[in-house]
Enzyme design. Sequence first.
Site, PDB file in Angstrom:
ATOM      1  N   ARG A  18       0.809  -1.221   0.000  1.00  0.00           N
ATOM      2  CA  ARG A  18       0.000   0.000   0.000  1.00  0.00           C
ATOM      3  C   ARG A  18       0.846   1.277   0.000  1.00  0.00           C
ATOM      4  O   ARG A  18       0.343   2.365  -0.236  1.00  0.00           O
ATOM      5  CB  ARG A  18      -0.972  -0.021   1.188  1.00  0.00           C
ATOM      6  N   THR A  84       0.706 -13.096   8.423  1.00  0.00           N
ATOM      7  CA  THR A  84       1.317 -12.888   9.743  1.00  0.00           C
ATOM      8  C   THR A  84       1.355 -14.192  10.546  1.00  0.00           C
ATOM      9  O   THR A  84       2.253 -14.392  11.362  1.00  0.00           O
ATOM     10  CB  THR A  84       0.533 -11.819  10.526  1.00  0.00           C
ATOM     11  N   GLY A 146      -8.094  -4.863  11.493  1.00  0.00           N
ATOM     12  CA  GLY A 146      -8.953  -5.973  11.875  1.00  0.00           C
ATOM     13  C   GLY A 146      -9.836  -5.531  13.030  1.00  0.00           C
ATOM     14  O   GLY A 146      -9.408  -4.761  13.886  1.00  0.00           O
ATOM     15  N   GLU A 161     -10.699  -9.675   9.862  1.00  0.00           N
ATOM     16  CA  GLU A 161      -9.978  -8.714   9.025  1.00  0.00           C
ATOM     17  C   GLU A 161     -10.966  -7.868   8.230  1.00  0.00           C
ATOM     18  O   GLU A 161     -12.038  -8.361   7.851  1.00  0.00           O
ATOM     19  CB  GLU A 161      -9.028  -9.456   8.067  1.00  0.00           C
ATOM     20  N   ARG A 339      27.482  23.494   2.934  1.00  0.00           N
ATOM     21  CA  ARG A 339      27.581  22.109   2.479  1.00  0.00           C
ATOM     22  C   ARG A 339      28.588  21.345   3.335  1.00  0.00           C
ATOM     23  O   ARG A 339      29.296  21.931   4.151  1.00  0.00           O
ATOM     24  CB  ARG A 339      27.941  22.105   0.991  1.00  0.00           C
ATOM     25  N   ALA A 386      32.853  41.348  -0.206  1.00  0.00           N
ATOM     26  CA  ALA A 386      31.584  40.929  -0.812  1.00  0.00           C
ATOM     27  C   ALA A 386      31.812  40.397  -2.222  1.00  0.00           C
ATOM     28  O   ALA A 386      32.678  40.876  -2.958  1.00  0.00           O
ATOM     29  CB  ALA A 386      30.624  42.117  -0.855  1.00  0.00           C
TER      30      ALA A 386
HETATM   31  C1  UD1 Z   1      -2.641  -6.563  10.700  1.00  0.00           C
HETATM   32  C2  UD1 Z   1      -3.685  -7.442  11.385  1.00  0.00           C
HETATM   33  C3  UD1 Z   1      -4.911  -6.580  11.691  1.00  0.00           C
HETATM   34  C4  UD1 Z   1      -4.513  -5.434  12.577  1.00  0.00           C
HETATM   35  C5  UD1 Z   1      -3.364  -4.640  11.968  1.00  0.00           C
HETATM   36  C6  UD1 Z   1      -2.822  -3.662  13.002  1.00  0.00           C
HETATM   37  C7  UD1 Z   1      -3.368  -9.692  10.487  1.00  0.00           C
HETATM   38  C8  UD1 Z   1      -3.918 -10.750   9.601  1.00  0.00           C
HETATM   39  N1  UD1 Z   1      -4.044  -8.551  10.505  1.00  0.00           N
HETATM   40  O1  UD1 Z   1      -3.229  -6.119   9.479  1.00  0.00           O
HETATM   41  O2  UD1 Z   1      -5.910  -7.360  12.349  1.00  0.00           O
HETATM   42  O3  UD1 Z   1      -5.619  -4.586  12.822  1.00  0.00           O
HETATM   43  O4  UD1 Z   1      -2.285  -5.481  11.565  1.00  0.00           O
HETATM   44  O5  UD1 Z   1      -1.901  -2.762  12.464  1.00  0.00           O
HETATM   45  O6  UD1 Z   1      -2.394  -9.923  11.153  1.00  0.00           O
HETATM   46  N2  UD1 Z   1       4.087  -9.329   7.867  1.00  0.00           N
HETATM   47  C9  UD1 Z   1       4.942 -10.409   7.859  1.00  0.00           C
HETATM   48  N3  UD1 Z   1       4.677 -11.441   7.008  1.00  0.00           N
HETATM   49  C10 UD1 Z   1       3.600 -11.457   6.190  1.00  0.00           C
HETATM   50  C11 UD1 Z   1       2.716 -10.362   6.227  1.00  0.00           C
HETATM   51  C12 UD1 Z   1       2.969  -9.319   7.076  1.00  0.00           C
HETATM   52  O7  UD1 Z   1       5.929 -10.422   8.586  1.00  0.00           O
HETATM   53  O8  UD1 Z   1       3.439 -12.437   5.445  1.00  0.00           O
HETATM   54  C13 UD1 Z   1       4.377  -8.183   8.750  1.00  0.00           C
HETATM   55  C14 UD1 Z   1       4.435  -6.861   8.018  1.00  0.00           C
HETATM   56  O9  UD1 Z   1       5.753  -6.530   7.610  1.00  0.00           O
HETATM   57  C15 UD1 Z   1       3.904  -5.890   9.060  1.00  0.00           C
HETATM   58  C16 UD1 Z   1       3.000  -6.737   9.934  1.00  0.00           C
HETATM   59  O10 UD1 Z   1       3.332  -8.079   9.687  1.00  0.00           O
HETATM   60  O11 UD1 Z   1       4.947  -5.340   9.846  1.00  0.00           O
HETATM   61  C17 UD1 Z   1       1.517  -6.495   9.643  1.00  0.00           C
HETATM   62  O12 UD1 Z   1       1.271  -6.754   8.277  1.00  0.00           O
HETATM   63  P1  UD1 Z   1       0.242  -5.903   7.439  1.00  0.00           P
HETATM   64  O13 UD1 Z   1       0.164  -6.492   6.086  1.00  0.00           O
HETATM   65  O14 UD1 Z   1       0.542  -4.467   7.546  1.00  0.00           O
HETATM   66  O15 UD1 Z   1      -1.113  -6.252   8.236  1.00  0.00           O
HETATM   67  P2  UD1 Z   1      -2.419  -5.374   8.319  1.00  0.00           P
HETATM   68  O16 UD1 Z   1      -3.204  -5.527   7.071  1.00  0.00           O
HETATM   69  O17 UD1 Z   1      -2.085  -3.998   8.753  1.00  0.00           O
HETATM   70 CA    CA Z   2      -0.263  -2.869   8.980  1.00  0.00          CA
END
Ligand code: UD1
Ligand code: CA
Length: 474
Positions: A18, A84, A146, A161, A339, A386
């Site tokens: 995003r 996640t 979520g 979610e 600089r 100057a």
């Molecule tokens: C996630 C939560 C959501 C919550 C929100 C809070 C899940 C499914 N959803 O959504 O409920 O309200 O965070 O901010 O967890 N990441 C990984 N591996 C992956 C995907 C993501 O390590 O495969 C990491 C990302 O780098 C990030 C974090 O997990 O730091 C959250 O991922 P993101 O895709 O931003 O989740 P949200 O859609 O925000």
């Molecule tokens: Ca997030």
Amino acid sequence: MTDRHLAIIVLAAGQGTRMKSSLPKLLHPLAGVPIVSHVLATARALDAAHVVTVVRHERDRLAAVIAQDLPESVIVDQDEVPGTGRAVEQAVAALPDDFTGDVLVINGDVPLLNAQTLASFITKHRASAASATVLSARPADVNGYGRIVRNGTGAFDRIVEQKDATADELGIDEINAGVYLFGLNALRDQLANLTTDNSQGEKYLTDVIELLRGAGSEVTAVPVAEPWVVAGINDRAQLSETAAILNALIVRGWQLAGVTVQDPASTWIDLRATLAPDVTILPGTQILGSTVIETGATVGPDTTVLDCEIGADATVKRTDATLAVIGSGASVGPFAYLRPGTHLSADGKIGTFVETKNAVIGVGSKVPHLSYVGDATIGEGANIGAGTIFANYDGVNKHRSEIGSHVRTGSHNVFVAPIRIGDGAYTGAGTVVRKDVPAGSLAINVAPQRNMDGWVQANRPGTDAANAAAKSGD
Ligand code: UD1
Ligand code: CA
């Protein structure tokens, strides 16, 4: 003291789609450091027995930041299974076999989270019988998060979610902050049961909650008092909103430490800058990087300083400066461009429309107006006239100029480097200095001036100039 029963998992493997950026989301700067560095600093402050950070997208760039900010963290590479839940599954597998206790999971994109909030969250979890506790919040804008679904009695049921929510569920004002505490065994058992059966085809960590409830475990959601603490960054609008909140906190912190900040809304101070009491910051000013400002200095208005040292009682007005040292009592600007490698000594001056680079300017020396000083050393108590250009570039190489102490150079000089001007020497106005000037000499090389008497009346008769000349008594 190290909490031997605490392991922390930082999730940093997501792509950050995003953000629509070639730079990984978690490396976008926030108050001068990567987003993920804020989270790593918080994790570090908790002094857990183990920290595991999960990476995948741009893993080498993330790993370099982790190695620097939290070297004690184990780095785990997430495989091609997205979500996640998968990230946590792989992190848990990297914990040592003899570890027992609680697992704190933090999203890497929640940079304002602080150690105090987490410490009280951990305390609440441990005082309860829950096998999982989720940090929740009621922010003004719930979009993208979520939602926390509670049952008829108000007990925490599951997390849905946004992309999987019904219209009713979308109306829920309590969100999942992306911070969880799990008992290790309960977590491990349910991670094995996660599926990718959802709108995004990912293993959601959030589904562990529903699975735990199904297995008869208790789960709780604890709301934070101030929702901004758990603001997550998914896009650049949230990045700037979060940056504004953090900046307001930083500015207020310096105000309470004795710094006058006239207009907090137009003042930006990076996390790693340090300011002494009785510094004054005027509107429209950015104090960036590891800049250090000593007591009594006034910076601004409309000034940007990056990685600079500004001495006590110095004044820096309407200036752009990078990697410059400004001595105590010195004065810079208005409209100066410093600089890297500029070193203005105590009580010196770099004035209006002056550019400097690799320039060491001695105690009390002044470059007051309309000049370029590149690759130069100027002694003490000198004055540069100057409109002077230090011609440091011969088209191929750069050369240095050395100007002695107490030198007085005329206006509109060019110093063709390499060149030396000895102590106490003078140069005339308009001199192009191509040869060294010995100490105490006056250098001039302009052609003698010739006045052609009556030229205007003879060649421009009837003009205002000719008439004025005719009327003049001279
Ligand atoms: C996630 C939560 C959501 C919550 C929100 C809070 C899940 C499914 N959803 O959504 O409920 O309200 O965070 O901010 O967890 N990441 C990984 N591996 C992956 C995907 C993501 O390590 O495969 C990491 C990302 O780098 C990030 C974090 O997990 O730091 C959250 O991922 P993101 O895709 O931003 O989740 P949200 O859609 O925000
Ligand atoms: Ca997030």
